[in-house]
Scaffold this active site. Structure first.
Site, PDB file in Angstrom:
ATOM      1  N   ARG A 297       0.817  -1.234   0.000  1.00  0.00           N
ATOM      2  CA  ARG A 297       0.000   0.000   0.000  1.00  0.00           C
ATOM      3  C   ARG A 297       0.846   1.277   0.000  1.00  0.00           C
ATOM      4  O   ARG A 297       0.412   2.326   0.439  1.00  0.00           O
ATOM      5  CB  ARG A 297      -0.986   0.023   1.167  1.00  0.00           C
ATOM      6  CG  ARG A 297      -1.985  -1.109   1.134  1.00  0.00           C
ATOM      7  CD  ARG A 297      -3.192  -0.842   1.994  1.00  0.00           C
ATOM      8  NE  ARG A 297      -4.056  -1.999   1.992  1.00  0.00           N
ATOM      9  CZ  ARG A 297      -3.968  -2.996   2.855  1.00  0.00           C
ATOM     10  NH1 ARG A 297      -3.052  -2.953   3.799  1.00  0.00           N
ATOM     11  NH2 ARG A 297      -4.781  -4.020   2.770  1.00  0.00           N
TER      12      ARG A 297
ATOM     13  N   LYS B   3       3.546  11.652 -10.907  1.00  0.00           N
ATOM     14  CA  LYS B   3       2.628  10.857 -11.738  1.00  0.00           C
ATOM     15  C   LYS B   3       3.298   9.526 -12.058  1.00  0.00           C
ATOM     16  O   LYS B   3       4.450   9.502 -12.508  1.00  0.00           O
ATOM     17  CB  LYS B   3       2.316  11.582 -13.046  1.00  0.00           C
ATOM     18  CG  LYS B   3       1.190  12.569 -12.930  1.00  0.00           C
ATOM     19  CD  LYS B   3       0.740  13.023 -14.309  1.00  0.00           C
ATOM     20  CE  LYS B   3      -0.363  14.045 -14.202  1.00  0.00           C
ATOM     21  NZ  LYS B   3      -0.737  14.599 -15.519  1.00  0.00           N
TER      22      LYS B   3
ATOM     23  N   GLU C 171       9.905  18.096 -24.729  1.00  0.00           N
ATOM     24  CA  GLU C 171       9.311  18.460 -23.426  1.00  0.00           C
ATOM     25  C   GLU C 171       9.903  19.778 -22.912  1.00  0.00           C
ATOM     26  O   GLU C 171       9.241  20.527 -22.207  1.00  0.00           O
ATOM     27  CB  GLU C 171       9.526  17.348 -22.389  1.00  0.00           C
ATOM     28  CG  GLU C 171       8.713  16.069 -22.640  1.00  0.00           C
ATOM     29  CD  GLU C 171       7.233  16.168 -22.226  1.00  0.00           C
ATOM     30  OE1 GLU C 171       6.803  17.209 -21.701  1.00  0.00           O
ATOM     31  OE2 GLU C 171       6.504  15.186 -22.458  1.00  0.00           O
TER      32      GLU C 171
ATOM     33  N   LYS D 286       8.096  23.271 -13.529  1.00  0.00           N
ATOM     34  CA  LYS D 286       7.158  22.176 -13.228  1.00  0.00           C
ATOM     35  C   LYS D 286       6.831  22.143 -11.740  1.00  0.00           C
ATOM     36  O   LYS D 286       5.672  21.925 -11.355  1.00  0.00           O
ATOM     37  CB  LYS D 286       7.730  20.837 -13.701  1.00  0.00           C
ATOM     38  CG  LYS D 286       6.750  19.719 -13.407  1.00  0.00           C
ATOM     39  CD  LYS D 286       6.832  18.535 -14.309  1.00  0.00           C
ATOM     40  CE  LYS D 286       5.700  17.572 -13.971  1.00  0.00           C
ATOM     41  NZ  LYS D 286       5.814  16.298 -14.647  1.00  0.00           N
TER      42      LYS D 286
ATOM     43  N   GLU E 137      -3.951  17.540 -10.280  1.00  0.00           N
ATOM     44  CA  GLU E 137      -4.536  17.951 -11.571  1.00  0.00           C
ATOM     45  C   GLU E 137      -6.040  18.193 -11.483  1.00  0.00           C
ATOM     46  O   GLU E 137      -6.824  17.691 -12.290  1.00  0.00           O
ATOM     47  CB  GLU E 137      -4.211  16.927 -12.664  1.00  0.00           C
ATOM     48  CG  GLU E 137      -4.295  17.537 -14.052  1.00  0.00           C
ATOM     49  CD  GLU E 137      -3.716  16.659 -15.139  1.00  0.00           C
ATOM     50  OE1 GLU E 137      -2.564  16.209 -15.005  1.00  0.00           O
ATOM     51  OE2 GLU E 137      -4.420  16.421 -16.122  1.00  0.00           O
TER      52      GLU E 137
ATOM     53  N   ARG F 104      -2.704  22.120 -13.245  1.00  0.00           N
ATOM     54  CA  ARG F 104      -1.662  21.174 -13.662  1.00  0.00           C
ATOM     55  C   ARG F 104      -1.901  20.650 -15.084  1.00  0.00           C
ATOM     56  O   ARG F 104      -0.969  20.212 -15.755  1.00  0.00           O
ATOM     57  CB  ARG F 104      -1.569  20.001 -12.663  1.00  0.00           C
ATOM     58  CG  ARG F 104      -0.442  19.038 -13.037  1.00  0.00           C
ATOM     59  CD  ARG F 104      -0.112  18.025 -11.976  1.00  0.00           C
ATOM     60  NE  ARG F 104       0.908  17.111 -12.461  1.00  0.00           N
ATOM     61  CZ  ARG F 104       1.633  16.310 -11.712  1.00  0.00           C
ATOM     62  NH1 ARG F 104       1.462  16.308 -10.399  1.00  0.00           N
ATOM     63  NH2 ARG F 104       2.532  15.520 -12.249  1.00  0.00           N
TER      64      ARG F 104
ATOM     65  N   ASN G  23       0.015  19.200 -19.831  1.00  0.00           N
ATOM     66  CA  ASN G  23      -0.338  18.279 -20.917  1.00  0.00           C
ATOM     67  C   ASN G  23      -0.374  18.983 -22.274  1.00  0.00           C
ATOM     68  O   ASN G  23      -0.853  18.408 -23.254  1.00  0.00           O
ATOM     69  CB  ASN G  23      -1.711  17.646 -20.642  1.00  0.00           C
ATOM     70  CG  ASN G  23      -1.699  16.829 -19.372  1.00  0.00           C
ATOM     71  OD1 ASN G  23      -0.719  16.127 -19.088  1.00  0.00           O
ATOM     72  ND2 ASN G  23      -2.755  16.912 -18.582  1.00  0.00           N
TER      73      ASN G  23
ATOM     74  N   HIS H 214      -0.062  17.131 -25.588  1.00  0.00           N
ATOM     75  CA  HIS H 214      -0.138  15.694 -25.316  1.00  0.00           C
ATOM     76  C   HIS H 214      -1.357  14.994 -25.903  1.00  0.00           C
ATOM     77  O   HIS H 214      -1.290  13.793 -26.163  1.00  0.00           O
ATOM     78  CB  HIS H 214      -0.062  15.432 -23.807  1.00  0.00           C
ATOM     79  CG  HIS H 214       1.349  15.508 -23.277  1.00  0.00           C
ATOM     80  ND1 HIS H 214       2.087  16.665 -23.317  1.00  0.00           N
ATOM     81  CD2 HIS H 214       2.157  14.562 -22.722  1.00  0.00           C
ATOM     82  CE1 HIS H 214       3.288  16.431 -22.798  1.00  0.00           C
ATOM     83  NE2 HIS H 214       3.363  15.167 -22.433  1.00  0.00           N
TER      84      HIS H 214
ATOM     85  N   HIS I  86      -0.129  11.899 -27.754  1.00  0.00           N
ATOM     86  CA  HIS I  86      -0.513  10.527 -27.387  1.00  0.00           C
ATOM     87  C   HIS I  86      -1.221   9.827 -28.550  1.00  0.00           C
ATOM     88  O   HIS I  86      -1.039   8.620 -28.757  1.00  0.00           O
ATOM     89  CB  HIS I  86      -1.413  10.537 -26.150  1.00  0.00           C
ATOM     90  CG  HIS I  86      -0.662  10.751 -24.866  1.00  0.00           C
ATOM     91  ND1 HIS I  86      -1.274  11.104 -23.688  1.00  0.00           N
ATOM     92  CD2 HIS I  86       0.659  10.654 -24.569  1.00  0.00           C
ATOM     93  CE1 HIS I  86      -0.364  11.223 -22.728  1.00  0.00           C
ATOM     94  NE2 HIS I  86       0.817  10.957 -23.249  1.00  0.00           N
TER      95      HIS I  86
ATOM     96  N   HIS J 220       8.276   9.692 -27.368  1.00  0.00           N
ATOM     97  CA  HIS J 220       7.206  10.500 -26.766  1.00  0.00           C
ATOM     98  C   HIS J 220       7.392  12.006 -26.982  1.00  0.00           C
ATOM     99  O   HIS J 220       6.477  12.704 -27.437  1.00  0.00           O
ATOM    100  CB  HIS J 220       7.129  10.178 -25.267  1.00  0.00           C
ATOM    101  CG  HIS J 220       6.189  11.047 -24.505  1.00  0.00           C
ATOM    102  ND1 HIS J 220       4.818  10.958 -24.637  1.00  0.00           N
ATOM    103  CD2 HIS J 220       6.415  12.050 -23.616  1.00  0.00           C
ATOM    104  CE1 HIS J 220       4.247  11.862 -23.858  1.00  0.00           C
ATOM    105  NE2 HIS J 220       5.188  12.531 -23.225  1.00  0.00           N
TER     106      HIS J 220
END
Ligand code: GLY
Length: 368
Positions: free
Chosen positions: A122, A144, A186, A228, A238, A242, A246, A249, A253, A266
């Site tokens: 956990r 993330k 990026e 960032k 987010e 935030r 993206n 993206h 993606h 990417h």
């Protein structure tokens, strides 16, 4: 450093603090030799990308390497099955509650290793040592973690913050050209979010960055991490702001999914996505800085990145059919109320998020 004065502090380690709700904090150390600090950050096991380990494992303390779990390269590691195997290995190694993991590799290592740290018993703490430009400027900061599902990237994950990030810019010297380009995509995204000052700095340093100049890279990594960290400190999970991270993206993606994961790096897809998002903003009438599309295209070209879909299609001999790209976008996490939501620039430093657009405008951009 050839293109600009690095200013005071070049060649030094820089600590950047990310303060989070509940008194939590991550310190991100950026610069040449940052991995030397790993000595003071003991870990119970190391989760590492095999290639990064072969090239730079000797920079880690011997104690970190006593129990090493190697991951397959890149996106191959970021599957549901890969995550399961990693969790089994942690259990087999008998790692107990409170044990700390060390992560060593690029974005995929951070994503799957961070998710394993979030889930094992956990949740156990981890120290992240990003070894690619992309992971240093973006993926290793902000907590993330994720694996891919066949229908879309990063669809399963958790927020789990690293206790410490050691971004050693010396390891960037061995990056393959495509990996460097991916990180630079990026970097441009982050500069657009940060505003005119960082954008101008990246423009001035472009030739040095493309050559892999260590001072230029260290300077820009630190600037991107600062940017960032500011955004994540405002909105860790987010709920709103935030989402600007993206930028590019939704298109990026979709390109990755249609081309096949791992075919186009990417950050290269994100670079193309930045061009698409700027074009879409112009078509929607929300773009305020009308010189931005040309300025962005010039910068991307100067960094050896494709500035749009047409350029990517011809450079990589890909079809990237507009209808397939549009279908792939339906898997995007940023849908809300059954509609796609876009992150679109108004100007450098002024980014909108949660924007619903006309399908007709989107079709024109995808067909470009
Ligand atoms: N890479 C986007 C984010 O960390 O929010």
């Amino acid at each position: 450093m050839s293109a600009a004065d690095p200013g005071p502090g070049a060649g030094e380690l820089i600590d950047i603090r990310l303060d989070l709700p509940g008194g939590r904090r991550t310190t991100i150390t950026v610069g040449p030799g940052a991995l030397a600090l790993a000595d003071g950050e003991p870990v119970a096991a190391l989760v590492a990308d095999a290639r990064a380990l072969a090239l730079h494992g000797q920079r880690l303390p011997t104690a970190w390497r006593e129990r090493t779990l190697e991951l397959p390269p890149g996106e191959e590691a970021k599957t549901w099955a890969g995550l399961g195997e990693l969790l089994e290995s942690l259990a087999e190694a008998g790692l107990e509650r409170g044990c700390r993991l060390g992560l060593f590799g690029g974005g995929a290592t951070g994503d799957v290793g961070g998710l394993a740290a979030a889930l094992y018993l956990r949740g156990v703490p981890f120290v992240s040592c990003p070894t690619t430009l992309l992971a240093q400027v973006d993926a290793s900061v902000g907590g993330k973690t994720a694996v891919n599902l066949p229908r879309a990237k990063n669809l399963v994950g958790a927020f789990h913050q690293p206790q410490r990030v050691l971004a050693d810019t010396l390891v960037l010297a061995t990056l393959p050209r495509d990996e460097l380009a991916s990180g630079l995509g990026e970097v441009v995204k982050t500069a657009l979010i940060a505003g005119p000052q960082l954008l101008a700095r990246v423009e001035a340093l472009a030739p040095a960055l493309l050559e892999g100049d260590p001072d230029a890279l260290a300077l820009v990594v630190a600037d991107c991490v600062r940017t960032k960290a500011r955004v994540v400190a405002e909105d860790e999970r987010e709920a709103g702001r935030r989402a600007v991270l993206n930028l590019g993206h939704t298109f990026g993606h979709a390109i990755e999914a249609v081309a096949g994961y791992g075919i186009v790096p990417h950050g290269v897809c994100v670079a193309v996505g930045l061009g698409c998002a700027t074009d879409l903003a112009a078509r929607c009438g929300t773009l305020e800085d009308l010189a931005l599309p040309e300025r962005l295209a010039r910068l991307l070209r100067s960094l050896g990145l494709p500035a749009g879909l047409a350029q990517l299609r011809s450079a990589r001999d890909l079809t990237l059919h507009p209808a397939e790209l549009r279908r792939a976008m339906d898997g995007d996490k940023k849908r809300s109320g059954g509609r796609l939501r876009f992150v679109l620039p108004r100007a450098a430093g002024a980014i909108d998020h949660g924007v619903a657009v006309d399908e007709a405008d989107l079709s024109v951009v995808l067909a470009d």
